[in-house]
Motif scaffolding. Structure first.
Motif, PDB file in Angstrom:
ATOM      1  N   THR A  96      28.823  33.537   0.345  1.00  0.00           N
ATOM      2  CA  THR A  96      29.190  34.496   1.382  1.00  0.00           C
ATOM      3  C   THR A  96      28.054  35.452   1.729  1.00  0.00           C
ATOM      4  O   THR A  96      28.151  36.197   2.702  1.00  0.00           O
ATOM      5  CB  THR A  96      30.421  35.319   0.958  1.00  0.00           C
ATOM      6  OG1 THR A  96      30.150  35.969  -0.275  1.00  0.00           O
ATOM      7  CG2 THR A  96      31.637  34.405   0.833  1.00  0.00           C
TER       8      THR A  96
ATOM      9  N   HIS B  46      30.734  32.301  -5.312  1.00  0.00           N
ATOM     10  CA  HIS B  46      31.372  32.851  -4.111  1.00  0.00           C
ATOM     11  C   HIS B  46      30.439  33.869  -3.449  1.00  0.00           C
ATOM     12  O   HIS B  46      30.264  33.866  -2.227  1.00  0.00           O
ATOM     13  CB  HIS B  46      32.710  33.497  -4.468  1.00  0.00           C
ATOM     14  CG  HIS B  46      33.409  34.096  -3.298  1.00  0.00           C
ATOM     15  ND1 HIS B  46      33.945  33.316  -2.292  1.00  0.00           N
ATOM     16  CD2 HIS B  46      33.639  35.382  -2.956  1.00  0.00           C
ATOM     17  CE1 HIS B  46      34.475  34.097  -1.385  1.00  0.00           C
ATOM     18  NE2 HIS B  46      34.311  35.365  -1.767  1.00  0.00           N
ATOM     19  N   HIS B  47      29.855  34.731  -4.261  1.00  0.00           N
ATOM     20  CA  HIS B  47      28.918  35.732  -3.732  1.00  0.00           C
ATOM     21  C   HIS B  47      27.708  35.056  -3.088  1.00  0.00           C
ATOM     22  O   HIS B  47      27.251  35.480  -2.021  1.00  0.00           O
ATOM     23  CB  HIS B  47      28.458  36.682  -4.856  1.00  0.00           C
ATOM     24  CG  HIS B  47      27.452  37.690  -4.410  1.00  0.00           C
ATOM     25  ND1 HIS B  47      27.770  38.742  -3.588  1.00  0.00           N
ATOM     26  CD2 HIS B  47      26.128  37.772  -4.637  1.00  0.00           C
ATOM     27  CE1 HIS B  47      26.689  39.440  -3.333  1.00  0.00           C
ATOM     28  NE2 HIS B  47      25.667  38.874  -3.986  1.00  0.00           N
TER      29      HIS B  47
ATOM     30  N   GLN C  65      27.500  28.397 -13.659  1.00  0.00           N
ATOM     31  CA  GLN C  65      27.657  29.671 -12.970  1.00  0.00           C
ATOM     32  C   GLN C  65      29.120  30.065 -12.923  1.00  0.00           C
ATOM     33  O   GLN C  65      29.995  29.205 -12.864  1.00  0.00           O
ATOM     34  CB  GLN C  65      27.120  29.572 -11.538  1.00  0.00           C
ATOM     35  CG  GLN C  65      25.648  29.282 -11.441  1.00  0.00           C
ATOM     36  CD  GLN C  65      24.819  30.472 -11.891  1.00  0.00           C
ATOM     37  OE1 GLN C  65      25.141  31.616 -11.603  1.00  0.00           O
ATOM     38  NE2 GLN C  65      23.760  30.192 -12.631  1.00  0.00           N
ATOM     39  N   LYS C  66      29.381  31.345 -12.943  1.00  0.00           N
ATOM     40  CA  LYS C  66      30.743  31.827 -12.776  1.00  0.00           C
ATOM     41  C   LYS C  66      31.163  31.634 -11.327  1.00  0.00           C
ATOM     42  O   LYS C  66      30.331  31.677 -10.412  1.00  0.00           O
ATOM     43  CB  LYS C  66      30.835  33.307 -13.139  1.00  0.00           C
ATOM     44  CG  LYS C  66      30.638  33.584 -14.603  1.00  0.00           C
ATOM     45  CD  LYS C  66      30.811  35.057 -14.887  1.00  0.00           C
ATOM     46  CE  LYS C  66      30.647  35.333 -16.358  1.00  0.00           C
ATOM     47  NZ  LYS C  66      30.834  36.749 -16.666  1.00  0.00           N
ATOM     48  N   VAL C  67      32.447  31.421 -11.107  1.00  0.00           N
ATOM     49  CA  VAL C  67      32.968  31.218  -9.754  1.00  0.00           C
ATOM     50  C   VAL C  67      32.640  32.419  -8.870  1.00  0.00           C
ATOM     51  O   VAL C  67      32.268  32.253  -7.710  1.00  0.00           O
ATOM     52  CB  VAL C  67      34.498  30.962  -9.798  1.00  0.00           C
ATOM     53  CG1 VAL C  67      35.070  30.928  -8.404  1.00  0.00           C
ATOM     54  CG2 VAL C  67      34.795  29.680 -10.539  1.00  0.00           C
ATOM     55  N   GLU C  68      32.726  33.611  -9.415  1.00  0.00           N
ATOM     56  CA  GLU C  68      32.441  34.812  -8.626  1.00  0.00           C
ATOM     57  C   GLU C  68      31.000  34.813  -8.141  1.00  0.00           C
ATOM     58  O   GLU C  68      30.712  35.203  -6.999  1.00  0.00           O
ATOM     59  CB  GLU C  68      32.707  36.077  -9.465  1.00  0.00           C
ATOM     60  CG  GLU C  68      34.138  36.272  -9.883  1.00  0.00           C
ATOM     61  CD  GLU C  68      34.493  35.490 -11.143  1.00  0.00           C
ATOM     62  OE1 GLU C  68      33.619  35.032 -11.893  1.00  0.00           O
ATOM     63  OE2 GLU C  68      35.707  35.295 -11.344  1.00  0.00           O
ATOM     64  N   ASN C  69      30.077  34.376  -8.992  1.00  0.00           N
ATOM     65  CA  ASN C  69      28.666  34.318  -8.595  1.00  0.00           C
ATOM     66  C   ASN C  69      28.447  33.315  -7.482  1.00  0.00           C
ATOM     67  O   ASN C  69      27.694  33.562  -6.543  1.00  0.00           O
ATOM     68  CB  ASN C  69      27.781  33.972  -9.778  1.00  0.00           C
ATOM     69  CG  ASN C  69      27.767  35.061 -10.829  1.00  0.00           C
ATOM     70  OD1 ASN C  69      28.207  36.195 -10.585  1.00  0.00           O
ATOM     71  ND2 ASN C  69      27.261  34.735 -12.010  1.00  0.00           N
TER      72      ASN C  69
END
Length: 95
Positions: free
Chosen positions: A94, A90-91, A84-88
């Motif tokens: 959160t 993080h989303h 998974q991408k870090v942004e995914n």
């Protein structure tokens, strides 16, 4: 495997210097096969964790065995989930 390799090399050195006595039969039937297996496993784990990679062109038997052991390790420890991408992530955390 690193510890096994070190022990096998120390024992080999002690035998070659005469500090330890071992029959030719025992060396051929126990020590040499143990060294071979340990070198192959050490090479496979080294490749698996990224410390060393055998040359693609090298097709010696021991190198082929290392490549096979490495592939087996990769299959056994393959992540069960997709990366998974870090942004995914993080989303996901959160949300």
């Amino acid at each position: 495997e690193s510890l096994k390799l070190e022990i096998a090399l120390i024992v080999s050195e002690l035998i070659s210097k005469g500090s330890i006595k071992a029959s030719k039969n025992r060396i051929e039937n126990e020590l040499i096969p143990f060294l071979k297996r340990t070198i192959e496993r050490f090479g496979a784990y080294s490749s698996f964790v990224g410390f060393w990679y055998p040359s693609e062109e090298d097709e010696r038997q021991i190198v082929r065995n290392i490549k096979i052991h490495t592939a087996k390790l990769e299959m056994e420890h393959k992540p069960k989930t997709k990366a998974q991408k870090v942004e995914n992530l993080h989303h996901l955390i959160t949300a």
